[in-house]
Enzyme design. Structure first.
Site, short mmCIF file in Angstrom:
data_model
loop_
_atom_site.label_atom_id
_atom_site.label_comp_id
_atom_site.label_asym_id
_atom_site.label_seq_id
_atom_site.Cartn_x
_atom_site.Cartn_y
_atom_site.Cartn_z
N GLU A 1 36.69 16.29 16.35
CA GLU A 1 36.78 15.66 15.02
C GLU A 1 38.07 16.09 14.32
O GLU A 1 38.71 15.28 13.62
CB GLU A 1 35.55 16.06 14.20
CG GLU A 1 35.47 15.54 12.79
CD GLU A 1 35.13 14.06 12.71
OE1 GLU A 1 35.89 13.25 13.26
OE2 GLU A 1 34.12 13.70 12.06
N THR B 1 41.30 8.86 8.00
CA THR B 1 40.68 9.97 7.27
C THR B 1 41.75 10.96 6.79
O THR B 1 41.70 11.44 5.65
CB THR B 1 39.65 10.69 8.17
OG1 THR B 1 38.63 9.74 8.49
CG2 THR B 1 39.02 11.88 7.48
N1 HSE Z 1 33.97 14.31 4.58
C1 HSE Z 1 34.98 13.59 5.30
C2 HSE Z 1 35.93 12.98 4.30
C3 HSE Z 1 34.33 12.52 6.11
O1 HSE Z 1 35.44 12.36 3.36
O2 HSE Z 1 37.14 13.14 4.44
C4 HSE Z 1 35.28 11.66 6.88
O3 HSE Z 1 34.54 10.65 7.53
#
Ligand code: HSE
Length: 307
Positions: free
Chosen positions: A129, A182
């Site tokens: 990830e 992201t």
């Molecule tokens: N918590 C992470 C973000 C999840 O919001 O950046 C990414 O899918």
């Protein structure tokens, strides 16, 4: 057993007020993967289907990186081949990279006779990830592995709590066909937040966890608010607030950005309301001229599974 086929589900992270710690698992959307033992040592990605440009080199591929982390730690005899039948579009905000990262380690663990528990698998999946989002977070990985709602209490040491899912809860998700990375959606967030906002956020978050435990739908509705992240990331999603408003008018308990977007999720009590929410989302998004998909799903209480 030398080969296994698995379903690795999509997930919604953050759930409005739970940035980086809360997530839940979707039922009807996910990747399929085949993991196979080989005599040759190493991790080999042998097939990627789905029409997405993803690297075959294990060290550059999310599924490969998590598999390599586990492989180097366990040092099994021989190696593993991984086939990825990708159904979750990368950059969609519903845990595409998490599904890949989880699928490889879950499959390998099954083929090795399950030496690791789900928290240990999450730790290896975090390595994959991190390749996608440039930082380690587990709020998509944990629900993909455990199912239901999960709360990542801490990363070091890694501690994951399973939160109950009220019966009759459904999710509606709209996925506009634009890509948000992201890493980029994280880069626009402030490094510090005002204490007043932090107080509002943790009050909502604590209330949401309590409401999930007690199946208090009214409290769920009053808690699904994000005063910290939404103001920044909503700017990346065309018509975000219009979709949210129409969703709430259609009877949803609440709505927010799914993970880092562009998908928008909403939670509803009952399938009928979730379907009405889908219609409302459709109407609101038709105006943008941007293509989109809509999914209505139960919350998946099982997580990744053998097919
Ligand atoms: N918590 C992470 C973000 C999840 O919001 O950046 C990414 O899918």
């Amino acid at each position: 057993m030398n080969e296994i086929k698995i379903f690795s589900p999509a997930t919604v992270a953050n759930v409005a007020c739970g940035f980086d710690v809360l997530g839940f698992c979707l039922d009807s959307i996910g990747d399929e993967m085949v993991i196979r033992k080989t005599d040759k040592k190493g991790i080999f990605i042998t097939k990627i289907e789905g029409g997405f440009k993803l690297p075959y080199e294990a060290e550059l591929n999310v599924a490969g990186v998590s598999a390599l982390a586990m492989y180097h730690a366990l040092k099994p005899e021989g190696g593993f081949e991984i086939e990825i039948h990708k159904k979750i579009k990368p950059g969609s905000g519903i845990g595409s990279s998490a599904a890949s990262a989880v699928g490889s380690v879950f499959g390998m663990n099954q083929l090795l006779g399950r030496p690791l528990n789900k928290t240990q698998l999450t730790a290896f999946a975090m390595k994959g990830e991190a390749l996608a989002s440039k930082c380690e977070h587990a709020d998509n990985l944990a629900p993909a592995l455990f199912g239901g709602f999960t709360l990542v209490k801490s990363l070091e040491p890694l501690e994951i709590l399973q939160i109950p899912t009220p019966n009759d809860m459904f999710v509606t998700i709209i996925h506009p066909q634009i890509e948000i990375k992201t890493s980029e959606a994280r880069a626009i967030l402030p490094k510090e937040v005002a204490l007043t906002k932090a107080v509002a956020q943790w009050a909502n978050f604590g209330s949401l966890i309590h409401a999930l435990h007690t199946s208090d739908f009214g409290l769920i509705q009053r808690s699904l608010n994000d005063v910290i992240v939404e103001p920044y990331r909503s700017q990346l999603i065309p018509n975000y607030f219009e979709v949210k408003t129409e969703t709430l008018k259609a009877g949803a308990l609440g709505a927010g950005i799914s993970g880092s977007g562009p998908s928008i999720f909403s939670l509803s009590k009952g399938l009928e309301t979730a379907n009405n929410v889908a219609d409302a989302m459709k109407k609101a998004y038709n105006k943008t001229g941007i293509d989109f998909d809509i999914h209505v799903s139960k919350i998946n209480k099982e997580g990744v599974k053998v097919l």
